[in-house]
Motif scaffolding. Structure first.
Motif, PDB file in Angstrom:
ATOM      1  N   VAL A 157      65.180  57.262  57.252  1.00 42.25           N
ATOM      2  CA  VAL A 157      65.877  56.249  56.432  1.00 42.25           C
ATOM      3  C   VAL A 157      67.310  56.074  56.914  1.00 42.25           C
ATOM      4  O   VAL A 157      67.775  54.946  57.106  1.00 42.25           O
ATOM      5  CB  VAL A 157      65.844  56.646  54.932  1.00 42.25           C
ATOM      6  N   ILE A 158      67.986  57.177  57.120  1.00 39.03           N
ATOM      7  CA  ILE A 158      69.377  57.110  57.586  1.00 39.03           C
ATOM      8  C   ILE A 158      69.450  56.370  58.925  1.00 39.03           C
ATOM      9  O   ILE A 158      70.306  55.509  59.139  1.00 39.03           O
ATOM     10  CB  ILE A 158      69.971  58.530  57.713  1.00 39.03           C
ATOM     11  N   SER A 159      68.543  56.720  59.809  1.00 42.73           N
ATOM     12  CA  SER A 159      68.545  56.112  61.144  1.00 42.73           C
ATOM     13  C   SER A 159      68.317  54.602  61.045  1.00 42.73           C
ATOM     14  O   SER A 159      69.021  53.815  61.688  1.00 42.73           O
ATOM     15  CB  SER A 159      67.463  56.808  61.965  1.00 42.73           C
ATOM     16  N   THR A 160      67.382  54.185  60.206  1.00 47.72           N
ATOM     17  CA  THR A 160      67.077  52.752  60.049  1.00 47.72           C
ATOM     18  C   THR A 160      68.267  52.000  59.456  1.00 47.72           C
ATOM     19  O   THR A 160      68.638  50.927  59.951  1.00 47.72           O
ATOM     20  CB  THR A 160      65.843  52.564  59.147  1.00 47.72           C
ATOM     21  N   VAL A 161      68.850  52.561  58.424  1.00 51.12           N
ATOM     22  CA  VAL A 161      69.956  51.867  57.754  1.00 51.12           C
ATOM     23  C   VAL A 161      71.176  51.778  58.684  1.00 51.12           C
ATOM     24  O   VAL A 161      71.802  50.711  58.802  1.00 51.12           O
ATOM     25  CB  VAL A 161      70.337  52.572  56.428  1.00 51.12           C
ATOM     26  N   THR A 162      71.494  52.864  59.373  1.00 53.46           N
ATOM     27  CA  THR A 162      72.691  52.840  60.228  1.00 53.46           C
ATOM     28  C   THR A 162      72.477  51.901  61.409  1.00 53.46           C
ATOM     29  O   THR A 162      73.407  51.217  61.840  1.00 53.46           O
ATOM     30  CB  THR A 162      73.077  54.249  60.721  1.00 53.46           C
ATOM     31  N   ARG A 163      71.274  51.873  61.912  1.00 53.56           N
ATOM     32  CA  ARG A 163      70.968  50.955  63.013  1.00 53.56           C
ATOM     33  C   ARG A 163      71.134  49.505  62.543  1.00 53.56           C
ATOM     34  O   ARG A 163      71.729  48.669  63.233  1.00 53.56           O
ATOM     35  CB  ARG A 163      69.531  51.174  63.491  1.00 53.56           C
ATOM     36  N   TRP A 164      70.641  49.196  61.365  1.00 55.92           N
ATOM     37  CA  TRP A 164      70.761  47.845  60.811  1.00 55.92           C
ATOM     38  C   TRP A 164      72.234  47.487  60.611  1.00 55.92           C
ATOM     39  O   TRP A 164      72.691  46.393  60.920  1.00 55.92           O
ATOM     40  CB  TRP A 164      70.014  47.758  59.473  1.00 55.92           C
ATOM     41  N   LYS A 165      72.985  48.457  60.096  1.00 55.15           N
ATOM     42  CA  LYS A 165      74.383  48.206  59.760  1.00 55.15           C
ATOM     43  C   LYS A 165      75.234  48.033  61.013  1.00 55.15           C
ATOM     44  O   LYS A 165      76.288  47.384  60.956  1.00 55.15           O
ATOM     45  CB  LYS A 165      74.914  49.368  58.895  1.00 55.15           C
ATOM     46  N   GLN A 166      74.774  48.568  62.140  1.00 51.93           N
ATOM     47  CA  GLN A 166      75.547  48.430  63.380  1.00 51.93           C
ATOM     48  C   GLN A 166      75.708  46.971  63.778  1.00 51.93           C
ATOM     49  O   GLN A 166      76.659  46.599  64.450  1.00 51.93           O
ATOM     50  CB  GLN A 166      74.877  49.199  64.530  1.00 51.93           C
ATOM     51  N   GLY A 167      74.744  46.161  63.364  1.00 49.64           N
ATOM     52  CA  GLY A 167      74.824  44.744  63.680  1.00 49.64           C
ATOM     53  C   GLY A 167      75.796  43.976  62.789  1.00 49.64           C
ATOM     54  O   GLY A 167      76.013  42.785  62.966  1.00 49.64           O
ATOM     55  N   LYS A 168      76.371  44.648  61.813  1.00 46.47           N
ATOM     56  CA  LYS A 168      77.269  43.969  60.867  1.00 46.47           C
ATOM     57  C   LYS A 168      78.689  44.510  61.034  1.00 46.47           C
ATOM     58  O   LYS A 168      78.919  45.484  61.745  1.00 46.47           O
ATOM     59  CB  LYS A 168      76.816  44.235  59.409  1.00 46.47           C
ATOM     60  N   GLU A 169      79.623  43.873  60.347  1.00 44.98           N
ATOM     61  CA  GLU A 169      80.990  44.399  60.359  1.00 44.98           C
ATOM     62  C   GLU A 169      81.118  45.540  59.346  1.00 44.98           C
ATOM     63  O   GLU A 169      80.225  45.745  58.526  1.00 44.98           O
ATOM     64  CB  GLU A 169      81.974  43.275  60.034  1.00 44.98           C
ATOM     65  N   ASN A 170      82.234  46.236  59.403  1.00 45.38           N
ATOM     66  CA  ASN A 170      82.452  47.381  58.500  1.00 45.38           C
ATOM     67  C   ASN A 170      83.850  47.328  57.893  1.00 45.38           C
ATOM     68  O   ASN A 170      84.608  48.272  57.941  1.00 45.38           O
ATOM     69  CB  ASN A 170      82.302  48.688  59.271  1.00 45.38           C
ATOM     70  N   ASN A 171      84.150  46.203  57.295  1.00 46.54           N
ATOM     71  CA  ASN A 171      85.525  45.987  56.815  1.00 46.54           C
ATOM     72  C   ASN A 171      85.841  46.863  55.625  1.00 46.54           C
ATOM     73  O   ASN A 171      85.084  46.881  54.651  1.00 46.54           O
ATOM     74  CB  ASN A 171      85.705  44.520  56.386  1.00 46.54           C
ATOM     75  N   LEU A 172      86.983  47.527  55.736  1.00 45.51           N
ATOM     76  CA  LEU A 172      87.470  48.221  54.550  1.00 45.51           C
ATOM     77  C   LEU A 172      88.241  47.200  53.731  1.00 45.51           C
ATOM     78  O   LEU A 172      88.877  46.314  54.275  1.00 45.51           O
ATOM     79  CB  LEU A 172      88.393  49.380  54.941  1.00 45.51           C
ATOM     80  N   ALA A 173      88.182  47.331  52.419  1.00 42.85           N
ATOM     81  CA  ALA A 173      88.784  46.320  51.563  1.00 42.85           C
ATOM     82  C   ALA A 173      90.303  46.344  51.686  1.00 42.85           C
ATOM     83  O   ALA A 173      90.909  47.371  51.972  1.00 42.85           O
ATOM     84  CB  ALA A 173      88.405  46.576  50.124  1.00 42.85           C
ATOM     85  N   GLU A 174      90.856  45.174  51.487  1.00 48.72           N
ATOM     86  CA  GLU A 174      92.313  45.077  51.411  1.00 48.72           C
ATOM     87  C   GLU A 174      92.784  45.820  50.168  1.00 48.72           C
ATOM     88  O   GLU A 174      92.106  45.803  49.151  1.00 48.72           O
ATOM     89  CB  GLU A 174      92.664  43.588  51.268  1.00 48.72           C
ATOM     90  N   LYS A 175      93.929  46.469  50.262  1.00 49.13           N
ATOM     91  CA  LYS A 175      94.407  47.247  49.121  1.00 49.13           C
ATOM     92  C   LYS A 175      95.095  46.330  48.104  1.00 49.13           C
ATOM     93  O   LYS A 175      95.988  45.567  48.460  1.00 49.13           O
ATOM     94  CB  LYS A 175      95.425  48.301  49.564  1.00 49.13           C
ATOM     95  N   TYR A 176      94.651  46.431  46.886  1.00 47.41           N
ATOM     96  CA  TYR A 176      95.339  45.730  45.807  1.00 47.41           C
ATOM     97  C   TYR A 176      95.952  46.768  44.896  1.00 47.41           C
ATOM     98  O   TYR A 176      95.710  47.960  45.040  1.00 47.41           O
ATOM     99  CB  TYR A 176      94.339  44.858  45.027  1.00 47.41           C
ATOM    100  N   GLU A 177      96.734  46.290  43.952  1.00 44.17           N
ATOM    101  CA  GLU A 177      97.333  47.199  42.972  1.00 44.17           C
ATOM    102  C   GLU A 177      96.198  47.981  42.316  1.00 44.17           C
ATOM    103  O   GLU A 177      95.249  47.395  41.791  1.00 44.17           O
ATOM    104  CB  GLU A 177      98.061  46.348  41.920  1.00 44.17           C
ATOM    105  N   HIS A 178      96.276  49.318  42.367  1.00 47.50           N
ATOM    106  CA  HIS A 178      95.147  50.080  41.848  1.00 47.50           C
ATOM    107  C   HIS A 178      95.529  51.303  41.033  1.00 47.50           C
ATOM    108  O   HIS A 178      94.679  51.938  40.439  1.00 47.50           O
ATOM    109  CB  HIS A 178      94.207  50.502  42.993  1.00 47.50           C
ATOM    110  N   HIS A 179      96.809  51.647  41.024  1.00 47.26           N
ATOM    111  CA  HIS A 179      97.203  52.797  40.205  1.00 47.26           C
ATOM    112  C   HIS A 179      97.316  52.416  38.744  1.00 47.26           C
ATOM    113  O   HIS A 179      97.703  51.295  38.407  1.00 47.26           O
ATOM    114  CB  HIS A 179      98.548  53.349  40.679  1.00 47.26           C
ATOM    115  N   PHE A 180      96.995  53.368  37.881  1.00 43.60           N
ATOM    116  CA  PHE A 180      97.199  53.180  36.449  1.00 43.60           C
ATOM    117  C   PHE A 180      98.653  53.464  36.112  1.00 43.60           C
ATOM    118  O   PHE A 180      99.364  54.139  36.873  1.00 43.60           O
ATOM    119  CB  PHE A 180      96.277  54.113  35.650  1.00 43.60           C
ATOM    120  N   GLN A 181      99.082  52.922  34.952  1.00 42.77           N
ATOM    121  CA  GLN A 181     100.473  53.109  34.515  1.00 42.77           C
ATOM    122  C   GLN A 181     100.495  53.670  33.108  1.00 42.77           C
ATOM    123  O   GLN A 181      99.596  53.382  32.316  1.00 42.77           O
ATOM    124  CB  GLN A 181     101.197  51.750  34.499  1.00 42.77           C
ATOM    125  N   PRO A 182     101.535  54.444  32.770  1.00 40.53           N
ATOM    126  CA  PRO A 182     101.619  54.946  31.394  1.00 40.53           C
ATOM    127  C   PRO A 182     101.982  53.807  30.448  1.00 40.53           C
ATOM    128  O   PRO A 182     102.555  52.796  30.872  1.00 40.53           O
ATOM    129  CB  PRO A 182     102.764  55.960  31.457  1.00 40.53           C
TER     130      PRO A 182
END
Lengths: 430, 430
Positions: B202-227
């Motif tokens: 399963v791992i081999s199939t999924v990683t092989r499939w994913k190799q054909g796609k991009e792997n973008n990490l999301a842009e950082k938005y405001e994400h910390h909590f505030q008191p």
């Protein structure tokens, strides 16, 4: 079980089916059902008493459930040592998983823990079977908790409906009240009633241990023999069987409360578990209301007429009430939706049934496998088979399902949804 | 302790992988999430909710019914959910059906076709669902609690059902298609649990499939909590409920890598260990005072690069709500001011260890746990180190962490239910 397994002489081997074995403690009839799981270092031990809500008298509904709460209170041994209840101490010192639940035919108590604690778990069960001390001091705050639990459930429209539905569907049989009981009865309990209940039902001859996990049968039987060997039965009373009178026509109830969602409940009587007809009913309800591609979901949910459709049948030992719930926006007309739903059910044809049956075995068996992966899940499932008096059926699902024919299901559909088998409830919001 | 289960994790630049191998199981669980969250607003949140249904509603060659029937024949299930910037896919199948099931999944992802008719159907059903969720008091209490600590521009902001209903009216097909592209071209976390050979496959199939796609990490938005600035109640009237649901707690400026986090988590476990009866809140507010059926606490939201809060979850009847909240705050104050006892330190060290041992009873539980950690950027070895710190916290460290990070004056009390008649009292609470 192999010939190499040494069974203590206090026990008699009853039978083995695949990897599950049953033994009985000769002196008092306590049964032990065992299954080994390698390499987890976890054991779940479950003690099921063959007493549930169906054993309650009118005016004492919910007593079995109330008593379930009380079994976590101090025993004579705890009071002597001036310690908190041993079961709670077990959790608070070690972090085991502990809980219990009551149902129509049984009450079950379980611990899940690292295997080295097995002896401690069994000792606690033995003490609470024979030596619980019931006092107002322990009982009254716990009754408040049970009332709180009742209120928590009662806020749910489906629960409120099901209480009214079973009371209407059953005129004589004690399945005619929900396990938690009626609030008015809970408020009237006394310690004396609880004590009578304890003495009558909490005996080794009415109990079955399920032990599943990473532990040897030798250790299991040796420990249980040591802790339970001296506990005697005090006059075992056979269970009463009540024959529900024949239903002659459709029954109805209505509840009115503030809210944003209306609910229709279509209740139908069905055979007990694990009867073959119970499985057939389960397959039928799955076809009608079990998921996105079910008959009612496609015509009612996908069209936007209603919000959701779910169906449930219970693994109760005797004829019980299954229910299809249809939840809809407040603006939806209950009478129109009810008629539409019943028409859709009545028009379900052989083609749909055949298509559904073609995938039932694969789906059910896959679900069964997923539902039997941890010792806790296995024990939970086994409990229902044990409570129904037939743990052997645990491995019979495939054969039963394969034997269901389309004509059987069609006949069952007509029988199940005939007016003289139905109780219908409306939950109307204002 | 020799275990049958073997766990392996690896965080690569293009994918995060987790495998849980156990040759005793005949099932496969595959979990997929986009690793980092994407932009969050009401429109996008609604688009993701629709996407979760739409992705299984057909491909260019397969109709929704084709997909449903294929899954039923295989005995497999796909479950897609979305929220807070993430899409989550859960696949369950028998090991012998893994290849065919995976093939179906990847076909669906490759060949997704978002038909207008299906969009309309999904919008209808979602509208009804969100309408009914307006009565979900627990959800509302939690949303309002969470949102007390973040602004609407924050990645962690949650949306009430009525807000999503408004956004639903404006939703269009382009948004659904865009979510799909965003998901399949993002950096994934993939976790598989099952027997050795099939997991590898399963791992081999999924990683092989994913190799054909991009792997973008999301842009950082405001994400910390505030008191918050000052303690205040967040109240929502839901008149149809019988009980008032509560989320009570406070901002905690700790991330996964903070030195004080293990000690703080330990302290909060003593306050209200989630599940069971071991926490202080259960033994006082429930057992001694009989004010509720369940009351638990835990630290939430902390990840590698994000702080969080601690949250107490409970409910009270309207007549007990002021007393219940007062008792809860009293216990928080007591623990904060006086710290834990030596007995609690000893016991909870064992309790937290036992929790870890018991997880090995269920491959489903472990798979989900590993997946959650990996999605937050934490591998299994790092987690083991964290656990080691957790088990070895000193009383001094825990007491100091509680004092430092619990500020009673800045706690939020979020209540949802029949609050109208108790609103004045709730606002006066100190």
């Amino acid at each position: 079980m192999s010939k190499n397994n040494k069974i203590p002489k206090e026990f008699k081997f009853v039978k083995s089916i695949q990897d599950i074995s049953e033994f009985v403690l000769k002196k008092n009839g306590l049964r032990v059902v065992y299954k080994y799981i390698h390499g987890t270092s976890v054991v779940t031990s479950n003690l099921t008493y063959l007493v549930g809500s169906k054993d309650e008298l009118p005016g004492e509904t919910g007593l079995a459930h109330m008593f379930e709460h009380m079994l976590f209170k101090p025993t004579r041994h705890d009071l002597k040592l001036k310690q908190e209840p041993a079961s709670m101490k077990f959790e608070r010192e070690v972090g085991i998983i502990l809980n219990a639940n009551t149902w129509k035919d049984r009450t079950t108590y379980y611990f899940s823990y690292e295997k080295s604690y097995f002896a401690r778990a069994i000792k606690i069960e033995a003490e609470r079977m024979k030596d619980l001390v019931l006092t107002d001091k322990e009982f009254k705050p716990e009754r408040t908790n049970v009332l709180s639990e009742f209120d928590m459930y009662n806020g749910d429209p489906q629960f409120a409906l099901s209480c009214a539905m079973v009371a209407t569907a059953f005129h004589s049989h004690s399945y005619g009240h929900e396990t938690i009981g009626f609030r008015e009865d809970i408020e009237a309990y006394t310690v004396e009633k609880l004590d009578q209940f304890y003495k009558k039902h909490y005996q080794p001859g009415k109990a079955v241990f399920s032990i599943v996990g990473d532990i040897s049968i030798e250790e299991v039987l040796k420990t249980i023999s040591r802790e339970f060997g001296d506990i005697e039965n005090d006059h075992l009373v056979p269970r009463e069987r009540i024959q529900e009178p024949k239903q002659e026509g459709l029954r109805r109830i209505e509840i009115n409360r503030p809210g944003v969602s209306n609910v229709i409940a279509i209740g139908f009587k069905h055979a007990g578990f694990p009867n073959k007809e119970w499985y057939a009913t389960s397959v039928l309800i799955d076809l009608l209301a079990g998921g996105d591609d079910s008959v009612l979901h496609k015509k009612l949910v996908d069209t936007g007429l209603v919000t959701s459709v779910t169906g449930m049948i219970e693994p109760a030992n005797e004829m019980s009430l299954g229910i299809i719930y249809i939840t809809m926006p407040k603006k939806a007309n209950l009478e129109i939706i009810e008629k539409l739903a019943r028409d859709l059910i009545a028009k379900t044809d052989t083609k749909e049934i055949k298509k559904h049956l073609s995938t039932v075995v694969s789906r059910y068996l896959a679900e069964e496998k997923f539902g039997r992966e941890s010792s806790m899940n296995i024990v939970s499932q086994l409990t229902e088979y044990i409570s129904a008096g037939s743990w052997e059926s645990y491995y019979e699902t495939e054969g039963i399902l394969k034997a269901i024919q389309p004509n059987d299901l069609l006949a069952l559909l007509n029988q199940t949804f005939a007016e003289n088998n139905l109780t219908i409830g409306h939950y109307k919001c204002f | 302790m020799l275990l049958a289960m073997k766990i392996f994790t690896e965080i690569k630049p293009h994918i995060a992988l987790g495998t849980i191998k156990n040759n005793q199981v005949e099932t496969i669980r595959l979990l997929i999430t986009n690793t980092a969250s994407f932009k969050n607003d009401a429109d996008l949140e609604t688009a993701r909710l629709i996407y979760a249904e739409a992705i299984l509603a057909g491909t260019k060659k397969l109709s929704r019914e084709d997909i449903q029937q294929s899954l039923k024949k295989l005995g497999s299930s796909f479950d897609v959910s979305a929220g807070n910037g993430r899409v989550f896919i859960s696949v369950k199948c028998l090991a012998k059906k893994a290849k065919a099931t995976l093939q179906l999944l990847l076909t669906i992802l490759d060949d997704a076709d978002f038909k207008v008719t299906e969009q309309k159907r999904i919008k209808r059903t979602l509208e009804n669902y969100l309408d009914s969720e307006k009565e979900n008091a627990k959800l509302i209490a939690n949303i309002n609690f969470n949102n007390s600590f973040c602004r609407p521009t924050n990645q962690n902001y949650l949306y009430l059902p009525e807000i999503l209903l408004t956004a639903l009216k404006q939703h269009n097909l382009a948004a659904t298609k865009s979510i799909h592209q965003e998901f399949i071209n993002s950096h994934w976390t993939v976790t598989v649990g099952g027997g050795d050979a099939t997991v590898e496959q399963v791992i081999s199939t999924v990683t092989r499939w994913k190799q054909g796609k991009e792997n973008n990490l999301a842009e950082k938005y405001e994400h910390h909590f505030q008191p918050i600035k000052k303690r205040s109640p967040a109240l929502a009237e839901v008149p149809s409920k019988q009980n008032i649901e509560l989320a009570i707690g406070g901002f905690v400026d700790l991330t996964y890598e903070s030195q004080d986090l293990p000690a703080f988590i330990f302290g909060i476990a003593v306050l209200g260990k989630w599940g069971g009866f071991a926490g202080r809140l259960m033994s006082t507010v429930r057992e001694k005072e009989g004010l509720t059926y369940g009351i638990y606490a835990r630290a939430e939201k902390m990840s590698l690069d994000q702080n969080g809060y601690f949250r107490i979850m409970t409910f009270f009847s309207p007549k007990d709500v002021t007393k219940g909240i007062t008792s809860t705050l009293r216990e928080v104050k007591k623990l904060r001011d006086k710290g834990l006892t030596q007995t609690e330190l000893t016991n909870f060290r064992q309790i937290l260890k036992t929790e870890d041992i018991l997880a090995y009873d269920s491959i489903g539980k472990i798979t989900a746990q590993v997946h959650g950690l990996l999605s937050s950027g934490i591998n299994w070895e790092e987690h083991a180190l964290f656990k080691a710190k957790l088990y070895s916290c000193s009383k001094k460290e825990i007491d100091q962490a509680l004092k430092k990070y619990i500020d009673l004056e800045k706690m939020v009390i979020s209540a949802a239910g029949p609050i109208k008649n108790v609103e004045k009292e709730l606002k006066k609470l100190k």
